[in-house]
Write an enzyme that holds these catalytic residues in place. Structure first.
Site, PDB file in Angstrom:
ATOM      1  N   ASP A 140      12.194   4.100   9.741  1.00 56.17           N
ATOM      2  CA  ASP A 140      11.391   4.342   8.553  1.00 56.17           C
ATOM      3  C   ASP A 140      10.293   5.347   8.861  1.00 56.17           C
ATOM      4  O   ASP A 140      10.063   5.714  10.018  1.00 56.17           O
ATOM      5  CB  ASP A 140      10.750   3.028   8.079  1.00 56.17           C
ATOM      6  CG  ASP A 140      11.763   2.117   7.385  1.00 56.17           C
ATOM      7  OD1 ASP A 140      12.869   2.590   7.083  1.00 56.17           O
ATOM      8  OD2 ASP A 140      11.439   0.939   7.174  1.00 56.17           O
ATOM      9  N   LYS A 146      10.963   6.594   3.441  1.00 53.11           N
ATOM     10  CA  LYS A 146      10.544   7.071   2.134  1.00 53.11           C
ATOM     11  C   LYS A 146       9.309   7.943   2.285  1.00 53.11           C
ATOM     12  O   LYS A 146       8.456   7.694   3.125  1.00 53.11           O
ATOM     13  CB  LYS A 146      10.221   5.897   1.208  1.00 53.11           C
ATOM     14  CG  LYS A 146      11.413   5.002   0.907  1.00 53.11           C
ATOM     15  CD  LYS A 146      10.994   3.839   0.032  1.00 53.11           C
ATOM     16  CE  LYS A 146      12.184   2.912  -0.238  1.00 53.11           C
ATOM     17  NZ  LYS A 146      11.785   1.742  -1.057  1.00 53.11           N
ATOM     18  N   MET A 176       1.552  -2.771  -0.651  1.00 51.45           N
ATOM     19  CA  MET A 176       2.050  -1.646  -1.451  1.00 51.45           C
ATOM     20  C   MET A 176       1.502  -1.626  -2.869  1.00 51.45           C
ATOM     21  O   MET A 176       2.152  -1.121  -3.778  1.00 51.45           O
ATOM     22  CB  MET A 176       3.590  -1.657  -1.504  1.00 51.45           C
ATOM     23  CG  MET A 176       4.261  -1.644  -0.144  1.00 51.45           C
ATOM     24  SD  MET A 176       6.040  -1.933  -0.217  1.00 51.45           S
ATOM     25  CE  MET A 176       6.100  -3.688  -0.620  1.00 51.45           C
TER      26      MET A 176
END
Length: 489
Positions: A35, A57, A172
């Site tokens: 990641d 991402k 998040m």
């Protein structure tokens, strides 16, 4: 042959929080699927030749769709490879590791889960917030602040969270912070409850802000807090003022230091700088390349000179048994080389305080020498062997390695030149960095000693700091002393 999938947690960002098992698997993996929010230093331990793929991402959008990541994982394991799926935090805490484990199980493939330290605990702890505390919170709930947009309706039970008797930790959710606070207050949570947001938790750039639940969104916006961040709601958030152990406690907090040592050696220096609070830009300018050199029998010499830690390590690897070095007196060019010998069971007889050839020549002045063996780098200066020959000694030289340039890209160059400090531990690092970067302009320049300083000056640089002790310890001490005299920012 069937491989194995390893779902590995990389922790919250501080490379020191990687588990021993994670490092072990990274060193042996055939494939690493990682990641974005992992410690970049984790990849330094990946073995040469392994396939490393970034499937993270960026900016909230998909760089690689989850379906493609899962397909790659299954495909490589099925092909017989050891695959590390490296995730920030813990793979089973908002990491979609459960989905990937299910895919491997459905494919009939073996897997192992290696937990990591989750940001909800670690980032809070680095900000001085215990998520549980006697008398304040005996329970903690971890909540996603960014639910899957594909869900027909939200599954977050705001009423249940509003009345939860403990700490709430949102992951998040910094972009939706105002909405989260509104939902909690509307459902009955106390608007005056202490709340904190921790950005880039455990990293050198960590920042945090505290306010009431009703005011936290405005406070975070005013402070410029952005992702990645966690939000802590509950009385424990008020303990940050009392228990914050990180901010201001370390001498290099707020500084960025570029390290140009060879990659194999940079990790130790970088780790020590991070422990002192620095953000570290690793920009290896050199690489140590061992040479296929035959080492003469040391028993035929009355003096063995070792002129660098690299030479010491390669000498010990070449003789295989430290007892082979029992015959001659052994001279090490400085404390660092002496430590490398000691690690292999060999104690140097002569160790000058300054790690330069001239200092070793002085230390050997009163020692009778007939035959000397000098273990060195291919490009080393001739000061020591020339001095011994001038005294009538027969000198053999063995080059065990050469130092070659390690290429780095424009991003690495920019990061190094944007740092507060640019460190050099050898003249070769100076030379090759200058070849690659074309300049030393920007940072304060830190030299490990006179030889490195001379090379800097030859290429138009002027060191701002020179270590009094010509070792990594001395370099760090000099840098810390200088940082104490310089304003931050």
């Amino acid at each position: 042959m069937t491989g194995v999938g390893y779902l590995v947690g990389a922790g919250p960002g501080d490379p020191g929080l990687l588990t021993a098992r994670a490092l072990e698997l990274l060193a042996s993996a055939d494939v690493v699927l990682h990641d974005r929010l992992i410690p970049t230093e984790a990849l330094a331990g990946v073995r040469p030749g392994a396939l490393v793929l970034d499937v993270g991402k960026v900016g909230g959008g998909e760089q690689v769709p989850q379906e493609e990541t899962t397909r790659l994982l299954v495909e490589h394991v099925r092909a017989g490879r050891a695959v590390v799926r490296l995730k920030g935090g813990d793979p089973f805490v908002f990491g979609r590791g459960g989905e990937e484990a299910q895919a491997l199980r459905e494919a009939g493939l073996p897997f192992e889960v290696v937990p990591g330290i989750t940001a909800g605990v670690a980032a809070a702890a680095y900000a001085g917030i215990p998520v549980t505390h006697r008398g304040l919170a005996s329970a903690v709930a971890f909540v996603t602040g960014h639910e899957d947009p594909g869900k027909e309706e939200p599954r977050v039970d705001w009423g249940g969270l509003a009345h939860f008797p403990g700490t709430l930790v949102f992951y998040m959710g910094v972009r939706r912070l105002a909405r989260i606070a509104e939902q909690l207050v509307a459902a009955g949570r106390d608007p005056d409850e202490p709340t904190a947001v921790v950005m880039r938790g455990t990293l050198p750039g960590q920042r945090s802000v505290q306010a009431t639940l009703a005011g936290i969104a405005d406070a975070a916006a005013a402070a410029g807090i952005g992702a990645p961040a966690i939000t802590v709601v509950g009385p424990v958030a008020a303990l940050a003022d009392e228990l914050d152990w990180l901010a201001g406690a370390r001498p290099l907090t707020g500084r960025t230091v570029a390290v140009t040592r060879a990659r194999a050696q940079a990790g130790t220096l970088a780790g020590r700088l991070r422990a002192l609070g620095a953000a570290v830009a690793e920009t290896p300018a050199i690489r140590i390349e061992p040479l296929d050199a035959a080492i003469p029998d040391p028993a035929g010499y009355d003096l063995l000179c070792v002129t660098s830690p690299n030479g010491a390590e390669l000498l010990l690897a070449g003789v295989r048994d430290a007892r082979a070095l029992a015959g001659p007196r052994i001279a090490a060019v400085g404390p660092g080389t002496a430590r490398a010998l000691r690690a292999g069971g060999v104690e140097a007889d002569v160790v000058p305080p300054r790690a330069v050839a001239e200092s070793l020549v002085e230390a050997l002045a009163g020692l009778p020498v007939e035959r000397a063996l000098v273990v060195r780098a291919e490009e080393a200066r001739d000061v020591l062997p020339d001095a011994l020959r001038s005294r009538g000694a027969h000198v053999d030289e063995v080059a065990l390695y050469r130092t070659v340039r390690e290429p780095f890209d424009d991003d690495a160059r920019a990061a190094a030149l944007a740092a507060d400090y640019l460190t050099f531990a050898s003249a070769s690092a100076v030379r090759f960095f200058h070849e690659a970067a074309g300049s030393f302009d920007g940072p304060r320049l830190v030299s490990i000693g006179p030889v490195t300083t001379a090379e800097l000056r030859r290429l138009g640089g002027e060191p701002d700091v020179e270590a009094a002790e010509h070792t990594p310890d001395g370099l760090i001490a000099a840098l810390v002393a200088d940082a104490a005299r310089q304003p931050v920012g």
